[in-house]
Scaffold this motif. Structure first.
Motif, PDB file in Angstrom:
ATOM      1  N   ASN A  31       0.813  -1.224   0.000  1.00 50.60           N
ATOM      2  CA  ASN A  31       0.000   0.000   0.000  1.00 50.60           C
ATOM      3  C   ASN A  31       0.841   1.266   0.000  1.00 50.60           C
ATOM      4  O   ASN A  31       0.459   2.264  -0.610  1.00 50.60           O
ATOM      5  CB  ASN A  31      -0.977  -0.013   1.186  1.00 50.60           C
ATOM      6  CG  ASN A  31      -2.344  -0.483   0.741  1.00 50.60           C
ATOM      7  OD1 ASN A  31      -2.447  -1.304  -0.168  1.00 50.60           O
ATOM      8  ND2 ASN A  31      -3.394   0.022   1.346  1.00 50.60           N
ATOM      9  N   GLY A  35       0.454   3.605  -3.052  1.00 47.77           N
ATOM     10  CA  GLY A  35      -0.033   4.939  -2.706  1.00 47.77           C
ATOM     11  C   GLY A  35       0.913   6.010  -3.239  1.00 47.77           C
ATOM     12  O   GLY A  35       0.497   6.954  -3.905  1.00 47.77           O
ATOM     13  N   HIS A  51      -5.423  -1.142  -3.873  1.00 43.32           N
ATOM     14  CA  HIS A  51      -4.911  -0.384  -2.717  1.00 43.32           C
ATOM     15  C   HIS A  51      -6.013  -0.237  -1.662  1.00 43.32           C
ATOM     16  O   HIS A  51      -5.791  -0.468  -0.472  1.00 43.32           O
ATOM     17  CB  HIS A  51      -4.438   0.993  -3.229  1.00 43.32           C
ATOM     18  CG  HIS A  51      -3.970   1.937  -2.161  1.00 43.32           C
ATOM     19  ND1 HIS A  51      -2.637   2.143  -1.882  1.00 43.32           N
ATOM     20  CD2 HIS A  51      -4.659   2.749  -1.320  1.00 43.32           C
ATOM     21  CE1 HIS A  51      -2.524   3.045  -0.917  1.00 43.32           C
ATOM     22  NE2 HIS A  51      -3.738   3.429  -0.554  1.00 43.32           N
ATOM     23  N   SER A 111     -12.569   7.821   0.710  1.00 44.17           N
ATOM     24  CA  SER A 111     -13.133   7.070  -0.412  1.00 44.17           C
ATOM     25  C   SER A 111     -14.652   6.958  -0.306  1.00 44.17           C
ATOM     26  O   SER A 111     -15.334   6.789  -1.317  1.00 44.17           O
ATOM     27  CB  SER A 111     -12.509   5.671  -0.494  1.00 44.17           C
ATOM     28  OG  SER A 111     -11.152   5.793  -0.835  1.00 44.17           O
ATOM     29  N   HIS A 143      -8.416  13.192   3.788  1.00 44.57           N
ATOM     30  CA  HIS A 143      -7.545  13.139   2.614  1.00 44.57           C
ATOM     31  C   HIS A 143      -6.142  13.666   2.953  1.00 44.57           C
ATOM     32  O   HIS A 143      -5.121  13.030   2.674  1.00 44.57           O
ATOM     33  CB  HIS A 143      -8.170  13.961   1.477  1.00 44.57           C
ATOM     34  CG  HIS A 143      -7.552  13.687   0.144  1.00 44.57           C
ATOM     35  ND1 HIS A 143      -8.190  13.929  -1.036  1.00 44.57           N
ATOM     36  CD2 HIS A 143      -6.334  13.193  -0.210  1.00 44.57           C
ATOM     37  CE1 HIS A 143      -7.417  13.588  -2.049  1.00 44.57           C
ATOM     38  NE2 HIS A 143      -6.284  13.152  -1.565  1.00 44.57           N
ATOM     39  N   HIS A 146      -4.411  11.327   5.370  1.00 50.76           N
ATOM     40  CA  HIS A 146      -3.972  10.097   4.708  1.00 50.76           C
ATOM     41  C   HIS A 146      -2.628  10.331   4.016  1.00 50.76           C
ATOM     42  O   HIS A 146      -1.731   9.495   4.081  1.00 50.76           O
ATOM     43  CB  HIS A 146      -5.032   9.669   3.684  1.00 50.76           C
ATOM     44  CG  HIS A 146      -4.894   8.255   3.212  1.00 50.76           C
ATOM     45  ND1 HIS A 146      -5.242   7.178   3.986  1.00 50.76           N
ATOM     46  CD2 HIS A 146      -4.441   7.730   2.046  1.00 50.76           C
ATOM     47  CE1 HIS A 146      -5.022   6.060   3.319  1.00 50.76           C
ATOM     48  NE2 HIS A 146      -4.525   6.363   2.138  1.00 50.76           N
TER      49      HIS A 146
HETATM   50  C1  HEM Z   1      -2.381   0.804   5.874  1.00 49.64           C
HETATM   51  C2  HEM Z   1      -3.145   1.096   4.826  1.00 49.64           C
HETATM   52  C3  HEM Z   1      -2.833   2.186   3.852  1.00 49.64           C
HETATM   53  C4  HEM Z   1      -1.647   2.799   3.559  1.00 49.64           C
HETATM   54  C5  HEM Z   1      -0.273   2.527   4.161  1.00 49.64           C
HETATM   55  C6  HEM Z   1      -1.925   3.797   2.530  1.00 49.64           C
HETATM   56  C7  HEM Z   1      -0.981   4.643   1.998  1.00 49.64           C
HETATM   57  C8  HEM Z   1      -1.232   5.606   1.037  1.00 49.64           C
HETATM   58  C9  HEM Z   1      -0.277   6.559   0.552  1.00 49.64           C
HETATM   59  C10 HEM Z   1       1.166   6.682   1.028  1.00 49.64           C
HETATM   60  C11 HEM Z   1      -0.886   7.308  -0.398  1.00 49.64           C
HETATM   61  C12 HEM Z   1      -0.270   8.442  -1.232  1.00 49.64           C
HETATM   62  C13 HEM Z   1      -0.622   9.754  -0.600  1.00 49.64           C
HETATM   63  C14 HEM Z   1      -0.540  10.880  -1.588  1.00 49.64           C
HETATM   64  O1  HEM Z   1       0.533  11.097  -2.166  1.00 49.64           O
HETATM   65  O2  HEM Z   1      -1.583  11.518  -1.821  1.00 49.64           O
HETATM   66  C15 HEM Z   1      -2.248   6.839  -0.529  1.00 49.64           C
HETATM   67  C16 HEM Z   1      -3.192   7.338  -1.414  1.00 49.64           C
HETATM   68  C17 HEM Z   1      -4.495   6.894  -1.492  1.00 49.64           C
HETATM   69  N1  HEM Z   1      -5.082   5.958  -0.673  1.00 49.64           N
HETATM   70 FE1  HEM Z   1      -4.194   4.880   0.765  1.00 49.64          FE
HETATM   71  N2  HEM Z   1      -3.264   3.755   2.216  1.00 49.64           N
HETATM   72  C18 HEM Z   1      -3.852   2.795   3.000  1.00 49.64           C
HETATM   73  C19 HEM Z   1      -5.201   2.465   3.023  1.00 49.64           C
HETATM   74  C20 HEM Z   1      -6.174   3.003   2.195  1.00 49.64           C
HETATM   75  C21 HEM Z   1      -7.587   2.672   2.207  1.00 49.64           C
HETATM   76  C22 HEM Z   1      -8.240   1.674   3.169  1.00 49.64           C
HETATM   77  C23 HEM Z   1      -8.180   3.398   1.218  1.00 49.64           C
HETATM   78  C24 HEM Z   1      -9.631   3.448   0.808  1.00 49.64           C
HETATM   79  C25 HEM Z   1     -10.563   2.595   1.179  1.00 49.64           C
HETATM   80  C26 HEM Z   1      -7.148   4.190   0.567  1.00 49.64           C
HETATM   81  C27 HEM Z   1      -7.356   5.038  -0.495  1.00 49.64           C
HETATM   82  C28 HEM Z   1      -6.399   5.834  -1.070  1.00 49.64           C
HETATM   83  C29 HEM Z   1      -6.658   6.708  -2.206  1.00 49.64           C
HETATM   84  C30 HEM Z   1      -7.992   6.877  -2.948  1.00 49.64           C
HETATM   85  C31 HEM Z   1      -5.454   7.394  -2.472  1.00 49.64           C
HETATM   86  C32 HEM Z   1      -5.196   8.441  -3.544  1.00 49.64           C
HETATM   87  C33 HEM Z   1      -5.406   9.790  -2.935  1.00 49.64           C
HETATM   88  C34 HEM Z   1      -5.192  10.930  -3.910  1.00 49.64           C
HETATM   89  O3  HEM Z   1      -5.583  10.813  -5.051  1.00 49.64           O
HETATM   90  O4  HEM Z   1      -4.609  11.914  -3.477  1.00 49.64           O
HETATM   91  N3  HEM Z   1      -5.936   3.934   1.189  1.00 49.64           N
HETATM   92  N4  HEM Z   1      -2.435   5.808   0.369  1.00 49.64           N
END
Ligand code: HEM
Ligand code: HEM
Length: 180
Positions: A31, A35, A51, A111, A143, A146
């Motif tokens: 993830n 991410g 993810h 989300s 957001h 995160h």
């Molecule tokens: C331990 C679990 C998770 C980790 C370590 C993680 C990590 C990350 C990281 C590092 C990013 C990039 C941040 C950025 O540059 O904007 C990201 C983006 C994202 N994550 Fe996660 N995430 C996790 C769980 C989740 C879950 C459960 C969801 C939704 C149900 C999710 C949805 C998203 C989405 C939609 C983005 C894109 C955001 C954007 O477009 O700026 N993530 N995540």
């Protein structure tokens, strides 16, 4: 019986703790990579459905892991570790546990605000969404959180893995082996 620097017989973490640690570690690394590199990858593969599903699985497994953690005491620190090192390790672990919950929850909130796409658990079933309005303050904070906490987690994981490898290859104690 000491065969390695400052160590006694190998007392490992219990099998469930080791299995949960390994499974969650693989998924968290997946993830973090998807991410951080997600947008760059999107031209040939959109990693976000996977993810999101993997993130929700991490939440469920982390809750199970923390519940299980409350039922046993960890093996004693080896004598190679001073008090300061023990405190840094403990603090890192507590923050990692917190991030294993906060990252999925903030992802879930943001989300949920985007009603267009489902949160699919590896194509098996859809995860329920929370009642969060698109553009709401909660969705924005989630957001932002995160993103910032995602980078914090990546940094801590690098530190944590570097510490584990340092113990194994430089100090040559049992710290890594007892978690494998
Ligand atoms: C331990 C679990 C998770 C980790 C370590 C993680 C990590 C990350 C990281 C590092 C990013 C990039 C941040 C950025 O540059 O904007 C990201 C983006 C994202 N994550 Fe996660 N995430 C996790 C769980 C989740 C879950 C459960 C969801 C939704 C149900 C999710 C949805 C998203 C989405 C939609 C983005 C894109 C955001 C954007 O477009 O700026 N993530 N995540
Ligand atoms: C990538 C995500 C990872 C997360 C979120 C994570 C999280 C944790 C946590 C919370 C603990 C504390 C266990 C306890 O309750 O006592 C722990 C212990 C440990 N982890 Fe990780 N870990 C990750 C990856 C790794 C990797 C890749 C390695 C090996 C290279 C590793 C090696 C260890 C070791 C050796 C311990 C035991 C430390 C000790 O006994 O003091 N971890 N990990």
């Amino acid at each position: 019986m000491a065969t390695m620097a400052g160590n006694h017989d190998l007392v490992r973490y219990n099998a469930v703790a080791r299995a949960l640690h390994a499974g969650i570690a693989v998924m968290v690394i997946f993830n973090l990579v998807t991410g951080i590199a997600g947008d760059a990858l999107e031209d040939f593969w959109n990693p976000f459905p996977l993810h999101k599903g993997t993130g929700m699985v991490i939440l469920v497994l982390s809750l199970a892991r923390i519940g299980w953690r409350m039922t046993w005491t960890m093996p004693a620190w080896p004598s190679t570790m001073g008090r300061k090192q023990q405190m840094v390790a403990k603090l890192t672990h507590v923050v990692l546990y917190a991030l294993m919950l906060i990252l999925p929850v903030t992802g879930w909130i943001m989300s949920s605000a985007n009603s267009k796409y489902p949160i699919s658990i590896w194509g098996l079933f859809d995860w329920p969404k929370l009642a969060v309005a698109k553009g709401s303050a909660l969705a924005e904070v989630a957001h932002e959180g995160h993103e910032i906490l995602g980078y914090l987690m990546a940094g801590l994981v690098v530190l944590h893995v570097a510490a584990a490898l340092h113990h194994h290859f430089i100090i040559k104690d049992n710290v890594l082996r007892r978690m494998l």
